[in-house]
Enzyme design. Structure first.
Site, PDB file in Angstrom:
ATOM      1  N   ASN A 123       0.914  -1.224  -0.066  1.00  0.00           N
ATOM      2  CA  ASN A 123      -0.061  -0.036  -0.005  1.00  0.00           C
ATOM      3  C   ASN A 123       0.805   1.178  -0.087  1.00  0.00           C
ATOM      4  OD1 ASN A 123      -1.885   2.121   0.511  1.00  0.00           O
ATOM      5  ND2 ASN A 123      -2.283   1.419   2.590  1.00  0.00           N
ATOM      6  N   LYS A 154       0.019   4.304  -0.519  1.00  0.00           N
ATOM      7  CA  LYS A 154      -0.441   5.387   0.213  1.00  0.00           C
ATOM      8  C   LYS A 154      -0.119   6.644  -0.782  1.00  0.00           C
ATOM      9  CE  LYS A 154      -0.057   3.430   4.877  1.00  0.00           C
ATOM     10  NZ  LYS A 154      -0.033   3.629   6.187  1.00  0.00           N
ATOM     11  N   HIS A 204      -9.613   1.232   4.735  1.00  0.00           N
ATOM     12  CA  HIS A 204      -8.577   1.222   5.585  1.00  0.00           C
ATOM     13  C   HIS A 204      -8.664   2.429   6.497  1.00  0.00           C
ATOM     14  CE1 HIS A 204      -4.119   2.559   6.215  1.00  0.00           C
ATOM     15  NE2 HIS A 204      -3.810   1.493   5.663  1.00  0.00           N
ATOM     16  N   GLU A 224      -7.117   4.709   7.944  1.00  0.00           N
ATOM     17  CA  GLU A 224      -6.673   6.166   7.683  1.00  0.00           C
ATOM     18  C   GLU A 224      -7.751   7.021   6.916  1.00  0.00           C
ATOM     19  OE1 GLU A 224      -3.032   5.580   5.527  1.00  0.00           O
ATOM     20  OE2 GLU A 224      -1.995   5.002   7.320  1.00  0.00           O
ATOM     21  N   GLU A 276      -5.864  -5.120  10.630  1.00  0.00           N
ATOM     22  CA  GLU A 276      -4.763  -4.177  10.582  1.00  0.00           C
ATOM     23  C   GLU A 276      -5.085  -3.210  12.083  1.00  0.00           C
ATOM     24  OE1 GLU A 276      -2.597  -2.903   6.719  1.00  0.00           O
ATOM     25  OE2 GLU A 276      -4.347  -1.592   7.116  1.00  0.00           O
ATOM     26  N   GLY A 304       1.926   1.994  10.840  1.00  0.00           N
ATOM     27  CA  GLY A 304       3.015   3.340  10.727  1.00  0.00           C
ATOM     28  C   GLY A 304       3.870   3.460  11.888  1.00  0.00           C
ATOM     29  N   SER A 331       3.217  -2.286  10.388  1.00  0.00           N
ATOM     30  CA  SER A 331       4.780  -2.363  10.590  1.00  0.00           C
ATOM     31  C   SER A 331       5.278  -3.594  10.300  1.00  0.00           C
ATOM     32  CB  SER A 331       4.997  -1.948  12.242  1.00  0.00           C
ATOM     33  OG  SER A 331       4.386  -0.535  12.328  1.00  0.00           O
TER      34      SER A 331
HETATM   35  C1  PEP Z   1      -0.962   0.061   5.865  1.00  0.00           C
HETATM   36  O1  PEP Z   1      -1.106   1.190   5.747  1.00  0.00           O
HETATM   37  O2  PEP Z   1      -1.941  -0.582   5.659  1.00  0.00           O
HETATM   38  C2  PEP Z   1       0.153  -0.412   6.651  1.00  0.00           C
HETATM   39  C3  PEP Z   1      -0.012  -1.688   7.357  1.00  0.00           C
HETATM   40  O3  PEP Z   1       1.162   0.466   7.041  1.00  0.00           O
HETATM   41  P1  PEP Z   1       2.459   0.237   7.624  1.00  0.00           P
HETATM   42  O4  PEP Z   1       3.038  -1.196   7.168  1.00  0.00           O
HETATM   43  O5  PEP Z   1       3.326   1.389   7.424  1.00  0.00           O
HETATM   44  O6  PEP Z   1       2.511   0.167   9.254  1.00  0.00           O
END
Ligand code: PEP
Length: 246
Positions: free
Chosen positions: A9, A11, A91, A93, A163, A169, A209
């Site tokens: 992803n 972003k 997601h 976000e 998630e 992040g 992460s």
């Molecule tokens: C995500 O945005 O779906 C995500 C898992 O981000 P990160 O791997 O940076 O934590």
């Protein structure tokens, strides 16, 4: 079909040139593994021209409406006409910054499926909910709402991404045991809503992460079928290590 998937992803990151370089490096590093990259809308066409059949291209969002006066939005029909194969839906976000509700997530999932695009449906709790210990009912509610009115055939074409918001992040990852607990729980919800075969075939990936250092441990868990990767998907070597750990 239950399959093993590592999905990047990107972003709101990368210029077109950076995107091209990233894909070139990924292609160079891949052997017979495959992956999915969910790139910004603006990059889809360019990226599609340079990927090969080891890299599927996805989007990060879609509109809940069919078409019309929705300035700035992108419909499932538009994504389908580009040949997009996957789309991230719900997601955290988007839920946090753009007011995406469970009901919008459900409509978007249906829009994607109508156009034969695989929705990668995100769910996951905030830190307070985890600390309170009420994360499993919270996730159950998100899953039930996201899958509302979906037939068994429709849900067979979905991917679920667990998630935990506190791990996205932040550099903090759920332990392999924490991920397995929730993935097993989600599979149980699917079994209750549909049946065991549907649950067994559901692809459930973990996001939060994921890095080269923790991917292999997560992937050892029985119900972890891969990863949704944010930050680490922007560095070819890091992303390749995760893909190869699967
Ligand atoms: C995500 O945005 O779906 C995500 C898992 O981000 P990160 O791997 O940076 O934590």
């Amino acid at each position: 079909m239950r399959r093993q998937l590592v999905i990047g992803n990107w972003k709101m990151n990368t210029s077109i040139d950076e995107a091209i370089n990233l894909i070139v490096d990924l292609k160079e590093g891949l052997n017979d593994e495959s992956t999915v990259v969910c790139v910004p809308y603006t990059h889809i066409g360019v990226v599609q021209e340079i990927v090969d059949d080891r890299i599927a291209v996805g989007a990060q969002n879609l509109c809940q409406f069919d078409n019309g006066a929705y300035t700035g939005e992108i419909s499932s029909t538009m994504l389908q006409s580009l040949g997009v194969e996957f789309v991230i839906v719900g997601h955290s976000e988007r839920r946090a910054y753009f007011g995406e509700t469970d009901s919008m997530v459900n409509t978007k999932v249906q829009q994607a499926l109508k156009k034969d695009i695989i929705p990668v449906i995100c769910c996951g709790e905030q830190l307070e909910t985890r600390k309170e210990g009420s994360f499993l009912p919270f996730i159950e509610n998100q899953i039930r709402e996201a899958l509302k009115n979906l037939s068994k055939a429709m849900v067979a074409n979905c991917v679920i991404a667990y998630e935990p918001v506190w791990a996205i992040g932040t550099g903090e990852t759920a332990s392999a045991e924490q991920a397995q607990e929730v993935h097993r729980f989600i599979r149980g919800i699917i079994e209750n809503l549909y049946d065991k075969s549907t649950a067994d075939h559901m692809t459930i990936v973990y996001g939060g992460s994921v890095k080269a250092e923790n991917a292999a441990d997560l992937f050892k868990e029985e119900d972890v079928d891969g990863a949704l990767v944010g930050g680490a998907s922007l560095k070819a070597n890091d992303f390749l290590s995760i893909i190869k750990a699967l």
